[in-house]
Design a protein around this motif. Structure first.
Motif, PDB file in Angstrom:
ATOM      1  N   ILE A 250      10.152  -5.364  -4.088  1.00 52.26           N
ATOM      2  CA  ILE A 250      10.498  -4.770  -5.381  1.00 52.26           C
ATOM      3  C   ILE A 250       9.667  -5.435  -6.467  1.00 52.26           C
ATOM      4  N   ARG A 251       9.044  -4.619  -7.321  1.00 50.55           N
ATOM      5  CA  ARG A 251       8.150  -5.149  -8.348  1.00 50.55           C
ATOM      6  C   ARG A 251       8.607  -4.716  -9.747  1.00 50.55           C
ATOM      7  N   PRO A 252       9.519  -5.466 -10.390  1.00 46.58           N
ATOM      8  CA  PRO A 252       9.816  -5.228 -11.804  1.00 46.58           C
ATOM      9  C   PRO A 252       8.610  -5.655 -12.650  1.00 46.58           C
ATOM     10  N   THR A 253       8.243  -4.836 -13.607  1.00 50.30           N
ATOM     11  CA  THR A 253       7.045  -5.070 -14.412  1.00 50.30           C
ATOM     12  C   THR A 253       7.338  -4.729 -15.864  1.00 50.30           C
TER      13      THR A 253
ATOM     14  N   ALA B  66       8.789   0.060  -5.829  1.00 52.62           N
ATOM     15  CA  ALA B  66       9.169  -0.613  -4.591  1.00 52.62           C
ATOM     16  C   ALA B  66       8.259  -0.165  -3.453  1.00 52.62           C
ATOM     17  N   SER B  67       8.067  -1.090  -2.497  1.00 52.42           N
ATOM     18  CA  SER B  67       7.146  -0.846  -1.396  1.00 52.42           C
ATOM     19  C   SER B  67       7.702  -1.436  -0.099  1.00 52.42           C
TER      20      SER B  67
ATOM     21  N   LYS C 113      12.865  -8.962  -3.067  1.00 52.56           N
ATOM     22  CA  LYS C 113      12.984  -8.138  -1.880  1.00 52.56           C
ATOM     23  C   LYS C 113      14.419  -7.673  -1.628  1.00 52.56           C
ATOM     24  N   ALA C 114      14.511  -6.522  -0.956  1.00 50.47           N
ATOM     25  CA  ALA C 114      15.793  -6.014  -0.455  1.00 50.47           C
ATOM     26  C   ALA C 114      15.711  -5.940   1.061  1.00 50.47           C
TER      27      ALA C 114
ATOM     28  N   LYS D  54       0.804  -1.221   0.000  1.00 48.54           N
ATOM     29  CA  LYS D  54       0.000   0.000   0.000  1.00 48.54           C
ATOM     30  C   LYS D  54       0.843   1.279   0.000  1.00 48.54           C
ATOM     31  N   THR D  55       2.086   1.184   0.414  1.00 45.75           N
ATOM     32  CA  THR D  55       2.970   2.341   0.498  1.00 45.75           C
ATOM     33  C   THR D  55       4.109   2.183  -0.509  1.00 45.75           C
TER      34      THR D  55
END
Length: 394
Positions: free
Chosen positions: A156-159, A181-182, A93-94, A45-46
């Motif tokens: 992390i969301r690569p798209t 990234a969130s 994730k990091a 959400k963030t």
């Protein structure tokens, strides 16, 4: 294998410029945000201050990468992503580690799977090592957003989406690769406690020859209605079944593991074979590798059986699991995935009957807990391992 390129008909990949991290441009941040306290985070959400964007076209290949302020995309209403679901993504994730480093977990696996997904829906491929370098730069830039508490990380969301403005069905001449990234905590509201499943016989997640083994956006929206229906009945997730024999496949958006006492009296950790129904999960592969190295004596993992322990990838049906559970031979069941890492199961609803599953006094079976501890140890740098890739320092 971070840069696997799979040839596609009618698309000349050789002449395309590859991703070039040296050409990265970082735009000035005009409206920096203040990170929320970790206790206030809700998964997904963030979002952080920045996003990475790299356009592609069949005319000129990959453009210069840009890290810019996080914000809306501008797309033509006829963009093929909206009409034919040309969309794929990854989840990785990091982690902020005690030694001051920021680490990624097995990013090469994500890059190889992303290229494989791109090939399946005629989207362009890329050099995985180059994208990892760009993600590292973005992650370090966003270091203030990475929570340091146990169980928290930067998701992390690569798209990649097709952006050609045309209603014809065919390979897209334009695409956009972007990364957002969130900061996140545990995926489920219960944290790492056990969840209940509904073994669904009405809906199907994937079929032979289909796209269930690829991380495509189109695989996820059809699972929402079954998920809502399961929630109304008090279950946290679906257990996806396949075929007339009701073969076990996946748990919601996670890979499935079952621990049983087999015919030889051994403790068997089993998971359904990949074939083309199962997503080749990074956490799935990690669990199998850890278990097999333990069995082979290469490592000793606290909590895993010291003898009489076998690891297998084989089919298991829901009626057989029900039979084993009633005989007291199901020791535990858990799901494995990037978002939740490891989540135990304490109950499965099947054909109107609830099947209790042992899940340990703390909501994690012993093997699930051993795997969670080992994987988290590697992710946070407490266990030195080649899977833990340093992106930089906070």
């Amino acid at each position: 294998m971070t840069g696997e390129i799979i040839s596609l008909p009618d698309i000349d990949l050789i002449r395309f410029p590859m991703l070039q991290p040296s050409l990265l441009k970082i735009e000035e941040l005009k409206n920096p945000k203040t990170p929320l306290p970790s206790s206030k985070l809700i998964f997904g959400k963030t979002f952080t201050d920045h996003m990475l964007m790299i356009p592609w076209s069949s005319e000129s290949g990959w453009a210069e990468p840009v890290i810019k302020e996080y914000g809306p995309l501008s797309l033509d209403p006829s963009s093929t992503v909206f009409h034919y679901a040309f969309c794929l993504f990854e989840g990785m994730k990091a982690y902020r580690c005690e030694d001051g480093t920021i680490r990624l977990f097995r990013p090469d696996m994500n890059m190889a799977r992303m290229n494989r997904s791109a090939a399946r829906i005629a989207l362009p491929q890329f050099n995985g090592d180059a994208l990892i370098e760009l993600i590292k730069k973005m992650v370090v830039l966003e270091s203030k957003w990475i929570p340091g508490e146990p169980g928290y990380s930067l998701y992390i969301r690569p798209t990649m989406i097709a952006t050609q403005n045309s209603l014809g069905v065919g390979p897209s001449s334009k695409a956009l690769l972007f990364v957002i990234a969130s900061p996140v905590g545990p995926y489920y509201a219960t944290g790492f406690k056990a969840i209940s499943l509904q073994a669904t016989t009405e809906y199907v997640r994937a079929a032979p020859g289909g796209t269930g083994g690829y991380k495509l956006g189109a695989n996820y929206s059809p699972g929402v209605v079954p998920q809502v229906e399961a929630a109304k009945k008090g279950y946290a997730q679906n257990l996806w079944l396949h075929g007339p024999e009701h073969e076990l496949t996946e748990v919601g958006t996670m890979n499935l593991f079952v621990v049983i006492e087999n015919e030889n009296g051994e403790t068997e950790l089993l998971t359904p074979p990949l074939e083309d129904l199962i997503l080749p999960g990074v956490t799935r592969d990690s669990v199998l590798s850890i278990a097999r190295d333990h069995v082979a004596g290469k490592i000793q993992v606290p909590g895993l059986p010291e003898s009489g322990f076998v690891v297998s990838e084989r089919k298991m049906t829901m009626p057989r699991l029900q039979e084993l559970a009633k005989a007291g031979k199901v020791k535990e069941v858990f799901g494995a995935g990037t978002a939740a890492i490891i989540t135990s199961v304490d109950n499965i609803g099947y054909k109107g009957e609830d099947i209790p599953i042992p899940a340990g006094p703390e909501g994690l079976g012993p093997i699930a807990k051993a795997m969670l501890d080992r994987i988290q140890g590697i992710q946070t740098g407490k266990i030195e391992h080649e899977w833990s890739v340093v992106a930089g320092r906070a």
